[in-house]
Design a protein around this motif. Structure first.
Motif, PDB file in Angstrom:
ATOM      1  N   GLY A 305       3.897  19.377  -8.251  1.00  0.00           N
ATOM      2  CA  GLY A 305       5.003  18.964  -9.103  1.00  0.00           C
ATOM      3  C   GLY A 305       5.026  17.450  -9.238  1.00  0.00           C
ATOM      4  O   GLY A 305       4.261  16.731  -8.589  1.00  0.00           O
ATOM      5  N   ALA A 306       5.916  16.987 -10.095  1.00  0.00           N
ATOM      6  CA  ALA A 306       6.016  15.551 -10.327  1.00  0.00           C
ATOM      7  C   ALA A 306       6.488  14.850  -9.061  1.00  0.00           C
ATOM      8  O   ALA A 306       7.454  15.241  -8.428  1.00  0.00           O
ATOM      9  CB  ALA A 306       6.973  15.282 -11.478  1.00  0.00           C
ATOM     10  N   GLY A 307       5.787  13.806  -8.677  1.00  0.00           N
ATOM     11  CA  GLY A 307       6.144  13.032  -7.499  1.00  0.00           C
ATOM     12  C   GLY A 307       5.039  12.064  -7.166  1.00  0.00           C
ATOM     13  O   GLY A 307       3.859  12.313  -7.466  1.00  0.00           O
ATOM     14  N   ARG A 308       5.427  10.937  -6.571  1.00  0.00           N
ATOM     15  CA  ARG A 308       4.446   9.908  -6.211  1.00  0.00           C
ATOM     16  C   ARG A 308       4.948   9.213  -4.959  1.00  0.00           C
ATOM     17  O   ARG A 308       6.046   8.634  -4.952  1.00  0.00           O
ATOM     18  CB  ARG A 308       4.295   8.921  -7.374  1.00  0.00           C
ATOM     19  CG  ARG A 308       3.060   8.022  -7.287  1.00  0.00           C
ATOM     20  CD  ARG A 308       2.872   7.289  -8.612  1.00  0.00           C
ATOM     21  NE  ARG A 308       1.614   6.549  -8.643  1.00  0.00           N
ATOM     22  CZ  ARG A 308       1.490   5.278  -8.257  1.00  0.00           C
ATOM     23  NH1 ARG A 308       2.551   4.618  -7.814  1.00  0.00           N
ATOM     24  NH2 ARG A 308       0.316   4.681  -8.313  1.00  0.00           N
ATOM     25  N   VAL A 309       4.172   9.264  -3.862  1.00  0.00           N
ATOM     26  CA  VAL A 309       4.659   8.756  -2.593  1.00  0.00           C
ATOM     27  C   VAL A 309       3.491   8.285  -1.746  1.00  0.00           C
ATOM     28  O   VAL A 309       2.396   8.838  -1.819  1.00  0.00           O
ATOM     29  CB  VAL A 309       5.470   9.860  -1.860  1.00  0.00           C
ATOM     30  CG1 VAL A 309       4.577  11.046  -1.528  1.00  0.00           C
ATOM     31  CG2 VAL A 309       6.152   9.335  -0.618  1.00  0.00           C
ATOM     32  N   ARG A 310       3.743   7.249  -0.941  1.00  0.00           N
ATOM     33  CA  ARG A 310       2.762   6.811   0.052  1.00  0.00           C
ATOM     34  C   ARG A 310       3.055   7.522   1.355  1.00  0.00           C
ATOM     35  O   ARG A 310       4.210   7.608   1.781  1.00  0.00           O
ATOM     36  CB  ARG A 310       2.839   5.305   0.254  1.00  0.00           C
ATOM     37  CG  ARG A 310       2.416   4.491  -0.958  1.00  0.00           C
ATOM     38  CD  ARG A 310       2.635   3.005  -0.732  1.00  0.00           C
ATOM     39  NE  ARG A 310       1.724   2.491   0.280  1.00  0.00           N
ATOM     40  CZ  ARG A 310       2.079   1.658   1.253  1.00  0.00           C
ATOM     41  NH1 ARG A 310       3.338   1.305   1.400  1.00  0.00           N
ATOM     42  NH2 ARG A 310       1.180   1.207   2.110  1.00  0.00           N
ATOM     43  N   VAL A 311       2.019   8.036   1.996  1.00  0.00           N
ATOM     44  CA  VAL A 311       2.168   8.749   3.260  1.00  0.00           C
ATOM     45  C   VAL A 311       1.322   8.063   4.321  1.00  0.00           C
ATOM     46  O   VAL A 311       0.112   7.884   4.149  1.00  0.00           O
ATOM     47  CB  VAL A 311       1.736  10.223   3.107  1.00  0.00           C
ATOM     48  CG1 VAL A 311       1.685  10.906   4.470  1.00  0.00           C
ATOM     49  CG2 VAL A 311       2.688  10.966   2.185  1.00  0.00           C
ATOM     50  N   GLU A 312       1.986   7.662   5.390  1.00  0.00           N
ATOM     51  CA  GLU A 312       1.287   7.103   6.539  1.00  0.00           C
ATOM     52  C   GLU A 312       1.151   8.204   7.579  1.00  0.00           C
ATOM     53  O   GLU A 312       2.156   8.745   8.070  1.00  0.00           O
ATOM     54  CB  GLU A 312       2.056   5.927   7.127  1.00  0.00           C
ATOM     55  CG  GLU A 312       1.365   5.300   8.335  1.00  0.00           C
ATOM     56  CD  GLU A 312       2.193   4.198   8.970  1.00  0.00           C
ATOM     57  OE1 GLU A 312       1.777   3.709  10.042  1.00  0.00           O
ATOM     58  OE2 GLU A 312       3.245   3.835   8.415  1.00  0.00           O
ATOM     59  N   LEU A 313      -0.073   8.557   7.929  1.00  0.00           N
ATOM     60  CA  LEU A 313      -0.343   9.634   8.870  1.00  0.00           C
ATOM     61  C   LEU A 313      -0.615   9.052  10.253  1.00  0.00           C
ATOM     62  O   LEU A 313      -1.436   8.146  10.401  1.00  0.00           O
ATOM     63  CB  LEU A 313      -1.543  10.457   8.398  1.00  0.00           C
ATOM     64  CG  LEU A 313      -1.337  11.176   7.061  1.00  0.00           C
ATOM     65  CD1 LEU A 313      -2.642  11.761   6.563  1.00  0.00           C
ATOM     66  CD2 LEU A 313      -0.282  12.257   7.185  1.00  0.00           C
ATOM     67  N   THR A 314       0.077   9.585  11.249  1.00  0.00           N
ATOM     68  CA  THR A 314      -0.008   9.008  12.592  1.00  0.00           C
ATOM     69  C   THR A 314      -0.235  10.087  13.643  1.00  0.00           C
ATOM     70  O   THR A 314       0.087  11.256  13.448  1.00  0.00           O
ATOM     71  CB  THR A 314       1.294   8.259  12.944  1.00  0.00           C
ATOM     72  OG1 THR A 314       2.387   9.194  12.954  1.00  0.00           O
ATOM     73  CG2 THR A 314       1.582   7.171  11.934  1.00  0.00           C
ATOM     74  N   GLY A 315      -0.799   9.655  14.777  1.00  0.00           N
ATOM     75  CA  GLY A 315      -0.873  10.484  15.971  1.00  0.00           C
ATOM     76  C   GLY A 315      -1.828  11.652  15.899  1.00  0.00           C
ATOM     77  O   GLY A 315      -1.643  12.629  16.624  1.00  0.00           O
ATOM     78  N   ASP A 316      -2.860  11.564  15.064  1.00  0.00           N
ATOM     79  CA  ASP A 316      -3.758  12.707  14.931  1.00  0.00           C
ATOM     80  C   ASP A 316      -5.208  12.259  15.009  1.00  0.00           C
ATOM     81  O   ASP A 316      -5.572  11.167  14.571  1.00  0.00           O
ATOM     82  CB  ASP A 316      -3.512  13.415  13.592  1.00  0.00           C
ATOM     83  CG  ASP A 316      -4.252  14.734  13.492  1.00  0.00           C
ATOM     84  OD1 ASP A 316      -3.916  15.663  14.242  1.00  0.00           O
ATOM     85  OD2 ASP A 316      -5.178  14.828  12.663  1.00  0.00           O
TER      86      ASP A 316
END
Length: 396
Positions: A305-316
């Protein structure tokens, strides 16, 4: 202590005995041990790792190369199974070591997803897995299906031993794989075990020559229970055709018990149907499935769907860094090292997996320790990942 990949006959004296001790009655009789060799063909393509010391197998774990539907896209998935430790070597970190290497290897071989049935969910949560809904068990009496015997339904049912009907069953499950979110199938070498054992009947619903529903089942005894595995249907008519067949067993069995997807509503199938619906979760024997991403490549090209976001992935171990998720075109794009003023969320691997599989709302992630999501980022993530109900079909 060494980690070794075992194949073929090596399994007979390493991984098979450990798995049997962990998951079967014990000690095994000589006849049961003698059956181990019969299982070798159904494990030939598995990746099986063992921890060994001084010639003794301390722990073992396997990955089955499977395929799974993620929001309409079929992707390579590693099904983790037969994770077991020698009773004198437990709680020494051997399984953790094995899982790290096993998932490393499966990711390197192109498996983008992984799923399993855990012995303890909290243990696998530490590896980034998130819970999926468990299929329901539905139990009812054939007498309550009597109104269907007076109903003229378009279509027909087919009935044969699974040994003969296996190609039809396999083709239909492949169709379900393409159509149903979360659905997964075993590789051919593993799936044919159902055919070779030939211990079930195959019932199919067919309309205009096309299979629209199927179930494999067995009957334990006269006056007992008709035990059905997964009731797979593409529409309500297929379900009615299968239930109408079960109604004809009113003078043979006392009850019918079948498995249904987690989003099925058996209480609405028929008026006056006395039905028991259960999804029991407990440890160690009644767990719900879990799954996770092994690579962000799994997100590329998903319907979004419509959306735009920055994702910071941690702890993996396998997912890290900051990435831009952009679903504004209707197809998800993932760009590494995104920068700018786009809303940002911090997620664990389990948090991202929960959103992609559709099992948790963004608001639940902070409550579960799976991420920190400001309000602006939450709105974008909801736009990209709508809620969904995954159905992990394949039984480990």
């Amino acid at each position: 202590m060494t980690i070794r990949r075992v194949t073929a006959d090596d399994r007979l004296t390493t991984s098979f005995p450990l798995a049997a001790y962990a998951f079967e009655s014990s000690p095994l009789g000589a006849a049961r041990v003698g059956q181990f060799r019969d299982y070798l063909p159904y494990n030939e393509g598995n990746t099986t790792l063992t921890v060994e010391e001084d010639g003794v197998t301390l722990a073992a774990a396997s990955a089955i190369p499977m395929r799974q539907n993620l929001r309409g896209v079929v992707l390579p998935m590693a099904g983790v199974a037969s994770v077991a430790t020698h009773p004198l070597a437990r709680r020494q970190g051997h399984v953790r070591t094995l899982l790290h290497q096993l998932l490393d290897e499966m990711r390197d071989e192109g498996h983008l997803l992984s799923a399993l049935y855990p012995f303890r969910s909290s243990f696998y949560a530490r590896f980034g897995y998130v819970g999926l809904p468990k299929p329901r068990t539905v139990t009812f009496t054939p007498a309550d299906l009597a109104p269907l015997l007076r109903t003229d339904l378009p279509g027909e049912v087919g009935w044969e031993r699974i040994g003969a009907g296996y190609p039809l069953w396999r083709t239909f499950t492949e169709q379900c794989l393409r159509q149903r979110h979360g659905f997964s199938v075993f590789p051919d070498y593993r799936a044919v075990g159902l055919r070779d054992r030939d211990e079930h009947w195959l019932l199919t619903a067919q309309v205009d020559g096309e299979v629209t529903g199927a179930i494999v089942y067995r009957i334990d005894e006269h006056g007992g229970t008709l035990h059905g595995n997964e009731l797979l249907v593409t529409d309500p008519l297929a379900r009615m055709l299968l239930l109408q067949f079960f109604a004809r067993h009113v003078d043979q069995v006392e009850r019918v018990s079948v498995q249904v997807p987690p989003d099925e509503l058996p209480e609405l199938w028929l008026t006056d149907l006395d039905v028991h619906v259960e999804a029991r979760v407990g440890r160690p024997a009644s767990s719900a499935p879990m799954a996770r991403f092994l690579s962000l490549d799994a997100l590329h090209g998903l319907p979004a769907g419509a959306g735009r976001v920055r994702v910071e992935l941690t702890g993996d171990r396998w997912l890290a860094g900051t990435h831009l998720l952009d679903g504004t075109s209707g197809t998800l794009e993932v760009v590494a090292d995104a920068s700018g003023r786009t809303p940002t969320a911090t997620l664990t691997a389990a948090g991202l997996s929960a959103l992609a599989y559709g099992v948790l709302d963004v608001s639940e992630l902070p409550l579960r320790g799976l991420g920190e999501v400001p309000a602006d980022a939450a709105a974008e993530l909801r736009g990209i990942f709508g809620r969904a109900v995954p159905y992990l079909f394949a039984d480990f």
